[in-house]
Write a protein that holds these residues in place. Structure first.
Motif, PDB file in Angstrom:
ATOM      1  N   GLY A  64       0.914  -1.246  -0.150  1.00  0.00           N
ATOM      2  CA  GLY A  64      -0.058   0.031   0.083  1.00  0.00           C
ATOM      3  C   GLY A  64       0.752   1.263   0.135  1.00  0.00           C
ATOM      4  N   ARG A  65       0.093   2.440  -0.007  1.00  0.00           N
ATOM      5  CA  ARG A  65       0.757   3.666  -0.252  1.00  0.00           C
ATOM      6  C   ARG A  65       1.692   3.971   1.176  1.00  0.00           C
ATOM      7  N   MET A  66       2.734   4.990   0.908  1.00  0.00           N
ATOM      8  CA  MET A  66       3.422   5.172   2.038  1.00  0.00           C
ATOM      9  C   MET A  66       2.381   6.015   2.677  1.00  0.00           C
ATOM     10  N   THR A  67       2.731   6.177   4.001  1.00  0.00           N
ATOM     11  CA  THR A  67       2.268   7.005   5.023  1.00  0.00           C
ATOM     12  C   THR A  67       2.746   8.396   4.922  1.00  0.00           C
ATOM     13  N   PRO A  68       2.180   9.422   5.350  1.00  0.00           N
ATOM     14  CA  PRO A  68       2.751  10.850   5.476  1.00  0.00           C
ATOM     15  C   PRO A  68       4.085  10.741   6.367  1.00  0.00           C
ATOM     16  N   ARG A  90      16.463   1.169   4.900  1.00  0.00           N
ATOM     17  CA  ARG A  90      17.054   0.537   6.164  1.00  0.00           C
ATOM     18  C   ARG A  90      16.215   1.265   7.380  1.00  0.00           C
ATOM     19  N   LYS A  91      15.779   2.503   7.168  1.00  0.00           N
ATOM     20  CA  LYS A  91      15.226   3.316   8.435  1.00  0.00           C
ATOM     21  C   LYS A  91      13.540   3.259   8.068  1.00  0.00           C
ATOM     22  N   LEU A  92      13.195   2.707   6.878  1.00  0.00           N
ATOM     23  CA  LEU A  92      11.849   2.368   6.936  1.00  0.00           C
ATOM     24  C   LEU A  92      11.257   0.826   6.913  1.00  0.00           C
ATOM     25  N   PRO A  93      11.056   0.338   7.886  1.00  0.00           N
ATOM     26  CA  PRO A  93      10.929  -0.966   8.090  1.00  0.00           C
ATOM     27  C   PRO A  93       9.673  -1.515   6.989  1.00  0.00           C
ATOM     28  N   GLY A  94       9.998  -2.420   6.157  1.00  0.00           N
ATOM     29  CA  GLY A  94       8.850  -2.854   5.595  1.00  0.00           C
ATOM     30  C   GLY A  94       8.803  -2.206   4.080  1.00  0.00           C
ATOM     31  N   ARG A  95       9.648  -1.345   4.033  1.00  0.00           N
ATOM     32  CA  ARG A  95       9.966  -0.762   2.622  1.00  0.00           C
ATOM     33  C   ARG A  95      10.944  -0.982   2.005  1.00  0.00           C
ATOM     34  N   THR A  96      10.973  -1.210   0.644  1.00  0.00           N
ATOM     35  CA  THR A  96      12.143  -1.667  -0.185  1.00  0.00           C
ATOM     36  C   THR A  96      12.800  -0.370  -0.863  1.00  0.00           C
ATOM     37  N   ASP A  97      14.086  -0.546  -1.061  1.00  0.00           N
ATOM     38  CA  ASP A  97      14.853   0.605  -1.662  1.00  0.00           C
ATOM     39  C   ASP A  97      14.173   0.807  -3.128  1.00  0.00           C
ATOM     40  N   ASN A  98      13.483  -0.005  -3.772  1.00  0.00           N
ATOM     41  CA  ASN A  98      13.051   0.330  -4.954  1.00  0.00           C
ATOM     42  C   ASN A  98      11.586   1.187  -4.812  1.00  0.00           C
ATOM     43  N   LYS A 101      12.807   4.654  -4.048  1.00  0.00           N
ATOM     44  CA  LYS A 101      13.387   5.388  -5.141  1.00  0.00           C
ATOM     45  C   LYS A 101      12.208   5.435  -6.076  1.00  0.00           C
ATOM     46  N   ASN A 102      11.108   4.713  -6.257  1.00  0.00           N
ATOM     47  CA  ASN A 102       9.992   4.849  -7.004  1.00  0.00           C
ATOM     48  C   ASN A 102       9.222   6.242  -6.541  1.00  0.00           C
ATOM     49  N   TYR A 103       9.185   6.060  -5.456  1.00  0.00           N
ATOM     50  CA  TYR A 103       8.225   7.241  -4.699  1.00  0.00           C
ATOM     51  C   TYR A 103       9.137   8.511  -4.936  1.00  0.00           C
ATOM     52  N   TRP A 104      10.469   8.387  -4.685  1.00  0.00           N
ATOM     53  CA  TRP A 104      10.978   9.543  -4.799  1.00  0.00           C
ATOM     54  C   TRP A 104      11.063  10.248  -6.154  1.00  0.00           C
ATOM     55  N   GLU A 159      -4.149   4.926   7.929  1.00  0.00           N
ATOM     56  CA  GLU A 159      -4.800   3.810   7.110  1.00  0.00           C
ATOM     57  C   GLU A 159      -6.377   3.932   7.354  1.00  0.00           C
ATOM     58  N   LYS A 160      -6.687   4.281   8.490  1.00  0.00           N
ATOM     59  CA  LYS A 160      -8.167   4.318   9.034  1.00  0.00           C
ATOM     60  C   LYS A 160      -8.777   5.365   8.147  1.00  0.00           C
ATOM     61  N   GLU A 161      -8.325   6.290   8.288  1.00  0.00           N
ATOM     62  CA  GLU A 161      -8.630   7.584   7.878  1.00  0.00           C
ATOM     63  C   GLU A 161      -9.002   7.723   6.319  1.00  0.00           C
ATOM     64  N   GLU A 162      -7.779   7.143   5.621  1.00  0.00           N
ATOM     65  CA  GLU A 162      -7.725   7.183   4.411  1.00  0.00           C
ATOM     66  C   GLU A 162      -8.436   5.823   3.520  1.00  0.00           C
ATOM     67  N   GLY A 163      -8.538   4.942   4.636  1.00  0.00           N
ATOM     68  CA  GLY A 163      -9.099   4.013   3.747  1.00  0.00           C
ATOM     69  C   GLY A 163      -8.435   2.987   3.187  1.00  0.00           C
TER      70      GLY A 163
END
Length: 244
Positions: A64-68, A90-98, A101-104, A159-163
DNA sequence: AAGAGTTTCAACCGCAGTTCG
DNA sequence: ACGAACTGCGGTTGAAACTCT
């Protein structure tokens, strides 16, 4: 006899390939990717297997989408470290470098476009200057930091707020566990990756062969005096559908 | 409704660093 | 010490999904 080197499979992974890879990673751990690629019979490169595992199959990955908060962190860390995606990841558990990178990239495209649009009226288009990008990010990070709307939300609240329903690979693992019979290697317990001890890494081909033979997954044939062994093809397993 | 444009995401590639024999 | 094999990283690409006109 002409030996034709079989082409490696490329492109998207099928569900069966995923399950197959999961089985073998559980067996041998998250290393020796070339070895896993070979013995699994997936006809993929080790690199491809590793990538699929790291970016998609690894237990604990967030979906799912990254949180703010995560977005803010990415921007902050990027302004600190630059394109060190794996380090940021490494500072964002559960998120990959890919993913990061894509988000950025998407983020930069968006801000560049917005700035272009807004500055077209003021005639100064600084966004075209690539050296501005980190500064933009820093400014953006600052904006986000000071925006009370998002800074006080936890990931769950968001997640709750945004569904938004981000789900972890744990769910998939559960499904795999429930379809235990489908994978002859699959232990019944949930994945404990630490359990893949040194002993497993040091397994040699002969040991592997013995191990697999007991699972009736391997067929030996004497090919003109040269003993070869091959694994059953993935489609010979009866995997039950994991998700629809 | 449909075509064009945009965004997102998964996957590949090349290179550099590390490990191993 | 050296070369081959393996691994991890960052950049790039392309297909699918989505949005806009």
């Amino acid at each position: 006899m002409v030996m034709v080197k079989e082409e490696m499979r490329k492109g998207s992974w099928t569900e069966q390939e995923d399950l197959h890879l999961v089985c073998f990673v559980r067996l041998f751990g998250e290393r020796r990717w070339d070895f896993i690629a070979k013995v699994s019979g997936l006809n993929r490169t080790g690199k491809s297997c590793r990538l699929r595992w790291v970016n998609y199959l690894h237990p604990g990955l967030k979906r799912g989408r990254m949180t703010p908060q995560e977005k803010r962190l990415v921007l902050e860390l990027h302004s600190l470290w630059g394109n060190r995606w794996s380090r940021i990841a490494r500072k964002l558990p559960g998120r990959t470098d890919n993913e990061i990178k894509n988000y950025w990239r998407a983020h930069m495209r968006k801000t560049t476009k917005e700035r272009k649009r807004s500055s077209s009226s003021s005639r100064v288009d600084r966004s075209l200057d690539p050296t501005e990008l980190p500064l933009q990010a820093a400014a953006e990070a600052h904006d986000l930091r000071s925006s009370s709307a998002c800074s006080c939300l936890t990931a769950e609240e968001f997640e709750k707020e945004e569904g938004v329903s981000s789900y972890s690979m744990d769910q998939i693992w559960n499904e795999i566990a429930t379809s235990e019979d489908s994978c002859p290697f699959m232990p019944s317990s949930p994945p404990t990756w630490e359990c893949c001890s040194e002993a497993v890494w040091k397994i040699d081909d002969e040991e592997l062969r013995m191990l697999l033979q007991t699972d009736h997954l391997i067929s030996d044939h004497n090919d003109g005096g040269r003993e070869t062994c091959s694994l059953a093809q993935p489609d010979q397993y009866s995997f039950s559908p994991m998700c629809s």
